[in-house]
Every structure is written in C-alpha cells, then in structure tokens.
Design a protein around this motif. Structure first.
Motif, PDB file in Angstrom:
ATOM      1  N   HIS A  23     147.365  -6.417   3.893  1.00 49.00           N
ATOM      2  CA  HIS A  23     146.446  -5.718   3.008  1.00 49.00           C
ATOM      3  C   HIS A  23     146.986  -4.305   2.804  1.00 49.00           C
ATOM      4  O   HIS A  23     147.259  -3.605   3.795  1.00 49.00           O
ATOM      5  CB  HIS A  23     145.047  -5.609   3.630  1.00 49.00           C
ATOM      6  N   ALA A  35     133.135  -2.603  -2.516  1.00 50.11           N
ATOM      7  CA  ALA A  35     133.656  -3.811  -3.169  1.00 50.11           C
ATOM      8  C   ALA A  35     134.442  -4.666  -2.179  1.00 50.11           C
ATOM      9  O   ALA A  35     134.274  -5.893  -2.124  1.00 50.11           O
ATOM     10  CB  ALA A  35     134.525  -3.423  -4.361  1.00 50.11           C
ATOM     11  N   LEU A  36     135.291  -4.044  -1.383  1.00 49.97           N
ATOM     12  CA  LEU A  36     136.084  -4.804  -0.414  1.00 49.97           C
ATOM     13  C   LEU A  36     135.212  -5.434   0.659  1.00 49.97           C
ATOM     14  O   LEU A  36     135.530  -6.513   1.170  1.00 49.97           O
ATOM     15  CB  LEU A  36     137.155  -3.910   0.207  1.00 49.97           C
ATOM     16  N   THR A  57     132.625  -7.008   0.333  1.00 53.85           N
ATOM     17  CA  THR A  57     132.138  -8.312  -0.129  1.00 53.85           C
ATOM     18  C   THR A  57     133.253  -9.351  -0.198  1.00 53.85           C
ATOM     19  O   THR A  57     132.974 -10.526  -0.441  1.00 53.85           O
ATOM     20  CB  THR A  57     131.483  -8.197  -1.525  1.00 53.85           C
ATOM     21  N   GLN A  58     134.518  -8.925   0.018  1.00 52.91           N
ATOM     22  CA  GLN A  58     135.644  -9.834  -0.190  1.00 52.91           C
ATOM     23  C   GLN A  58     136.601  -9.967   0.990  1.00 52.91           C
ATOM     24  O   GLN A  58     137.380 -10.913   1.050  1.00 52.91           O
ATOM     25  CB  GLN A  58     136.458  -9.358  -1.403  1.00 52.91           C
ATOM     26  N   VAL A  59     136.567  -9.003   1.894  1.00 53.88           N
ATOM     27  CA  VAL A  59     137.557  -8.940   2.965  1.00 53.88           C
ATOM     28  C   VAL A  59     136.831  -8.747   4.295  1.00 53.88           C
ATOM     29  O   VAL A  59     135.881  -7.966   4.374  1.00 53.88           O
ATOM     30  CB  VAL A  59     138.536  -7.758   2.722  1.00 53.88           C
ATOM     31  N   THR A  60     137.295  -9.426   5.331  1.00 56.03           N
ATOM     32  CA  THR A  60     136.757  -9.207   6.669  1.00 56.03           C
ATOM     33  C   THR A  60     137.276  -7.875   7.187  1.00 56.03           C
ATOM     34  O   THR A  60     138.477  -7.598   7.094  1.00 56.03           O
ATOM     35  CB  THR A  60     137.190 -10.339   7.615  1.00 56.03           C
ATOM     36  N   TRP A 119     131.631   0.815   3.408  1.00 53.56           N
ATOM     37  CA  TRP A 119     131.879  -0.426   4.146  1.00 53.56           C
ATOM     38  C   TRP A 119     131.499  -0.195   5.606  1.00 53.56           C
ATOM     39  O   TRP A 119     132.346   0.069   6.455  1.00 53.56           O
ATOM     40  CB  TRP A 119     133.350  -0.777   4.012  1.00 53.56           C
ATOM     41  N   TYR A 173     143.862  -1.813  -4.268  1.00 53.16           N
ATOM     42  CA  TYR A 173     144.065  -2.709  -3.133  1.00 53.16           C
ATOM     43  C   TYR A 173     144.920  -3.887  -3.568  1.00 53.16           C
ATOM     44  O   TYR A 173     144.792  -4.388  -4.687  1.00 53.16           O
ATOM     45  CB  TYR A 173     142.698  -3.206  -2.651  1.00 53.16           C
ATOM     46  N   ARG A 224     146.443  -7.673  -1.733  1.00 55.86           N
ATOM     47  CA  ARG A 224     146.583  -8.580  -0.591  1.00 55.86           C
ATOM     48  C   ARG A 224     147.774  -9.482  -0.839  1.00 55.86           C
ATOM     49  O   ARG A 224     147.884 -10.112  -1.894  1.00 55.86           O
ATOM     50  CB  ARG A 224     145.342  -9.439  -0.388  1.00 55.86           C
ATOM     51  N   GLN A 249     145.870 -11.131  -4.379  1.00 56.15           N
ATOM     52  CA  GLN A 249     144.704 -10.433  -4.922  1.00 56.15           C
ATOM     53  C   GLN A 249     145.041  -8.970  -5.156  1.00 56.15           C
ATOM     54  O   GLN A 249     145.757  -8.351  -4.380  1.00 56.15           O
ATOM     55  CB  GLN A 249     143.533 -10.518  -3.938  1.00 56.15           C
ATOM     56  N   LEU A 253     142.704  -5.395  -6.500  1.00 56.02           N
ATOM     57  CA  LEU A 253     141.405  -4.844  -6.880  1.00 56.02           C
ATOM     58  C   LEU A 253     141.642  -3.389  -7.260  1.00 56.02           C
ATOM     59  O   LEU A 253     142.167  -2.620  -6.453  1.00 56.02           O
ATOM     60  CB  LEU A 253     140.420  -4.959  -5.722  1.00 56.02           C
TER      61      LEU A 253
END
Length: 167
Positions: free
Chosen positions: A5, A40-41, A43-46, A69, A135, A137, A157, A159
C-alpha cells in the motif's frame, strides 16, 4: 503473495521558501485531503501499522489519515529515515529488506519515487503521476519481500482525493 500500500504525502506548503524541504508542512488542500482519504480508506482497507517518511508533510499526512480513520489512529506507526527519498530504487531496497512475517506493507512517502516504483513493479507504464495524497495498492507475486522486483506487481487499486465526494 504480498500486498503493498502506497500513499503519497498530502499537498505540501511552499509558503515559507527558506524552509528546509523536510520541514515543509501541508497547505490548505493537504490538510483537507488527508482526513478525507483516511475516511475513504477506512471503508476499503484493513488498518495496519504504517511506515512513514520523517518529512513533516508525510508525518502530518499520517496525522490527517488517523483523524478520518479511527482504527488506524489506534495502531503504532513507524517513522523510518530510509523513506525520506525521492528515488524508487531506495524505496525498493527498503521493501526488500522487510521482515517476511508481514504480508502487507503500508508506506507514506514521496514522488517521483512512488510513481516510478509503481511503474517498475508493474513492468509497464501504469501512471504518469501519483498525485498528492493519492493511494495505490499493488498485489505482488512474491512470497518474500526480498523477491519484490520489476514486473512482479499488479496495480490493483488507486484512490485519488479529487474523486472523493466533498461530503
């Protein structure tokens, strides 16, 4: 399989021209974008521990991400002098030296290093420029960090802060 990431620091301030590069903070857009990207992250990334450049703008970007976050804010993060670089080869060497006990790395750093690294690892031209606070990935076809090299990655990905809702 490893996952990388990358997040480029948010937009930096040039309001004090005599300030050393590593001491520059964020401008208004940077201070706005970092928390938005964090939200935003989230909601998409652990959330995982982040390795961050010691540059003030990178440190402030991490602070902003954590504002948006909360799960990220609860984790320990590492400032690493080796990430204050603009050369993709330096970032790649840093990645290759990491402990294999971690299957994912999350780094906040600088361009042109990140854009060049993404293109090199993908083995083809993927991006002209990773914008500030953007961002990416990469899914890596490597079982060990030392095996990470040109052509081993898929850009899975991106973003970009400009694509987020103003919310």
């Amino acid at each position: 399989m490893k996952t990388l990431h990358l997040l480029r620091h948010a937009k930096s301030s040039w309001s004090q021209p005599g300030l050393a590069d590593r001491e520059r903070g964020l401008n208004k857009r940077g201070r706005r974008d970092a928390p938005r990207m964090g939200a935003a992250l989230a909601t998409q990334v652990t959330a995982i521990s982040i390795a961050v450049s010691p540059a003030r703008r990178a440190q402030l970007t991490l602070d902003g991400l954590c504002q948006g976050w909360p799960a990220l804010a609860a984790l320990p993060h590492v400032t690493d002098e080796g990430l204050y670089t603009f050369a993709s080869e330096d970032v790649l060497s840093w990645i290759q030296a990491q402990d294999d006990s971690r299957s994912e790395l999350f780094i906040i750093g600088h361009n042109p290093a990140f854009t060049e690294l993404i293109n090199a690892l993908a083995g083809r031209w993927e991006l002209d420029n990773l914008p500030t606070c953007a961002y990416a990935r990469l899914d890596l076809d490597a079982g060990h960090w030392r095996e990470v090299g040109p052509g081993c990655a898929e850009l899975a990905q991106t973003l970009l802060p400009r694509l987020l809702d103003e919310g």
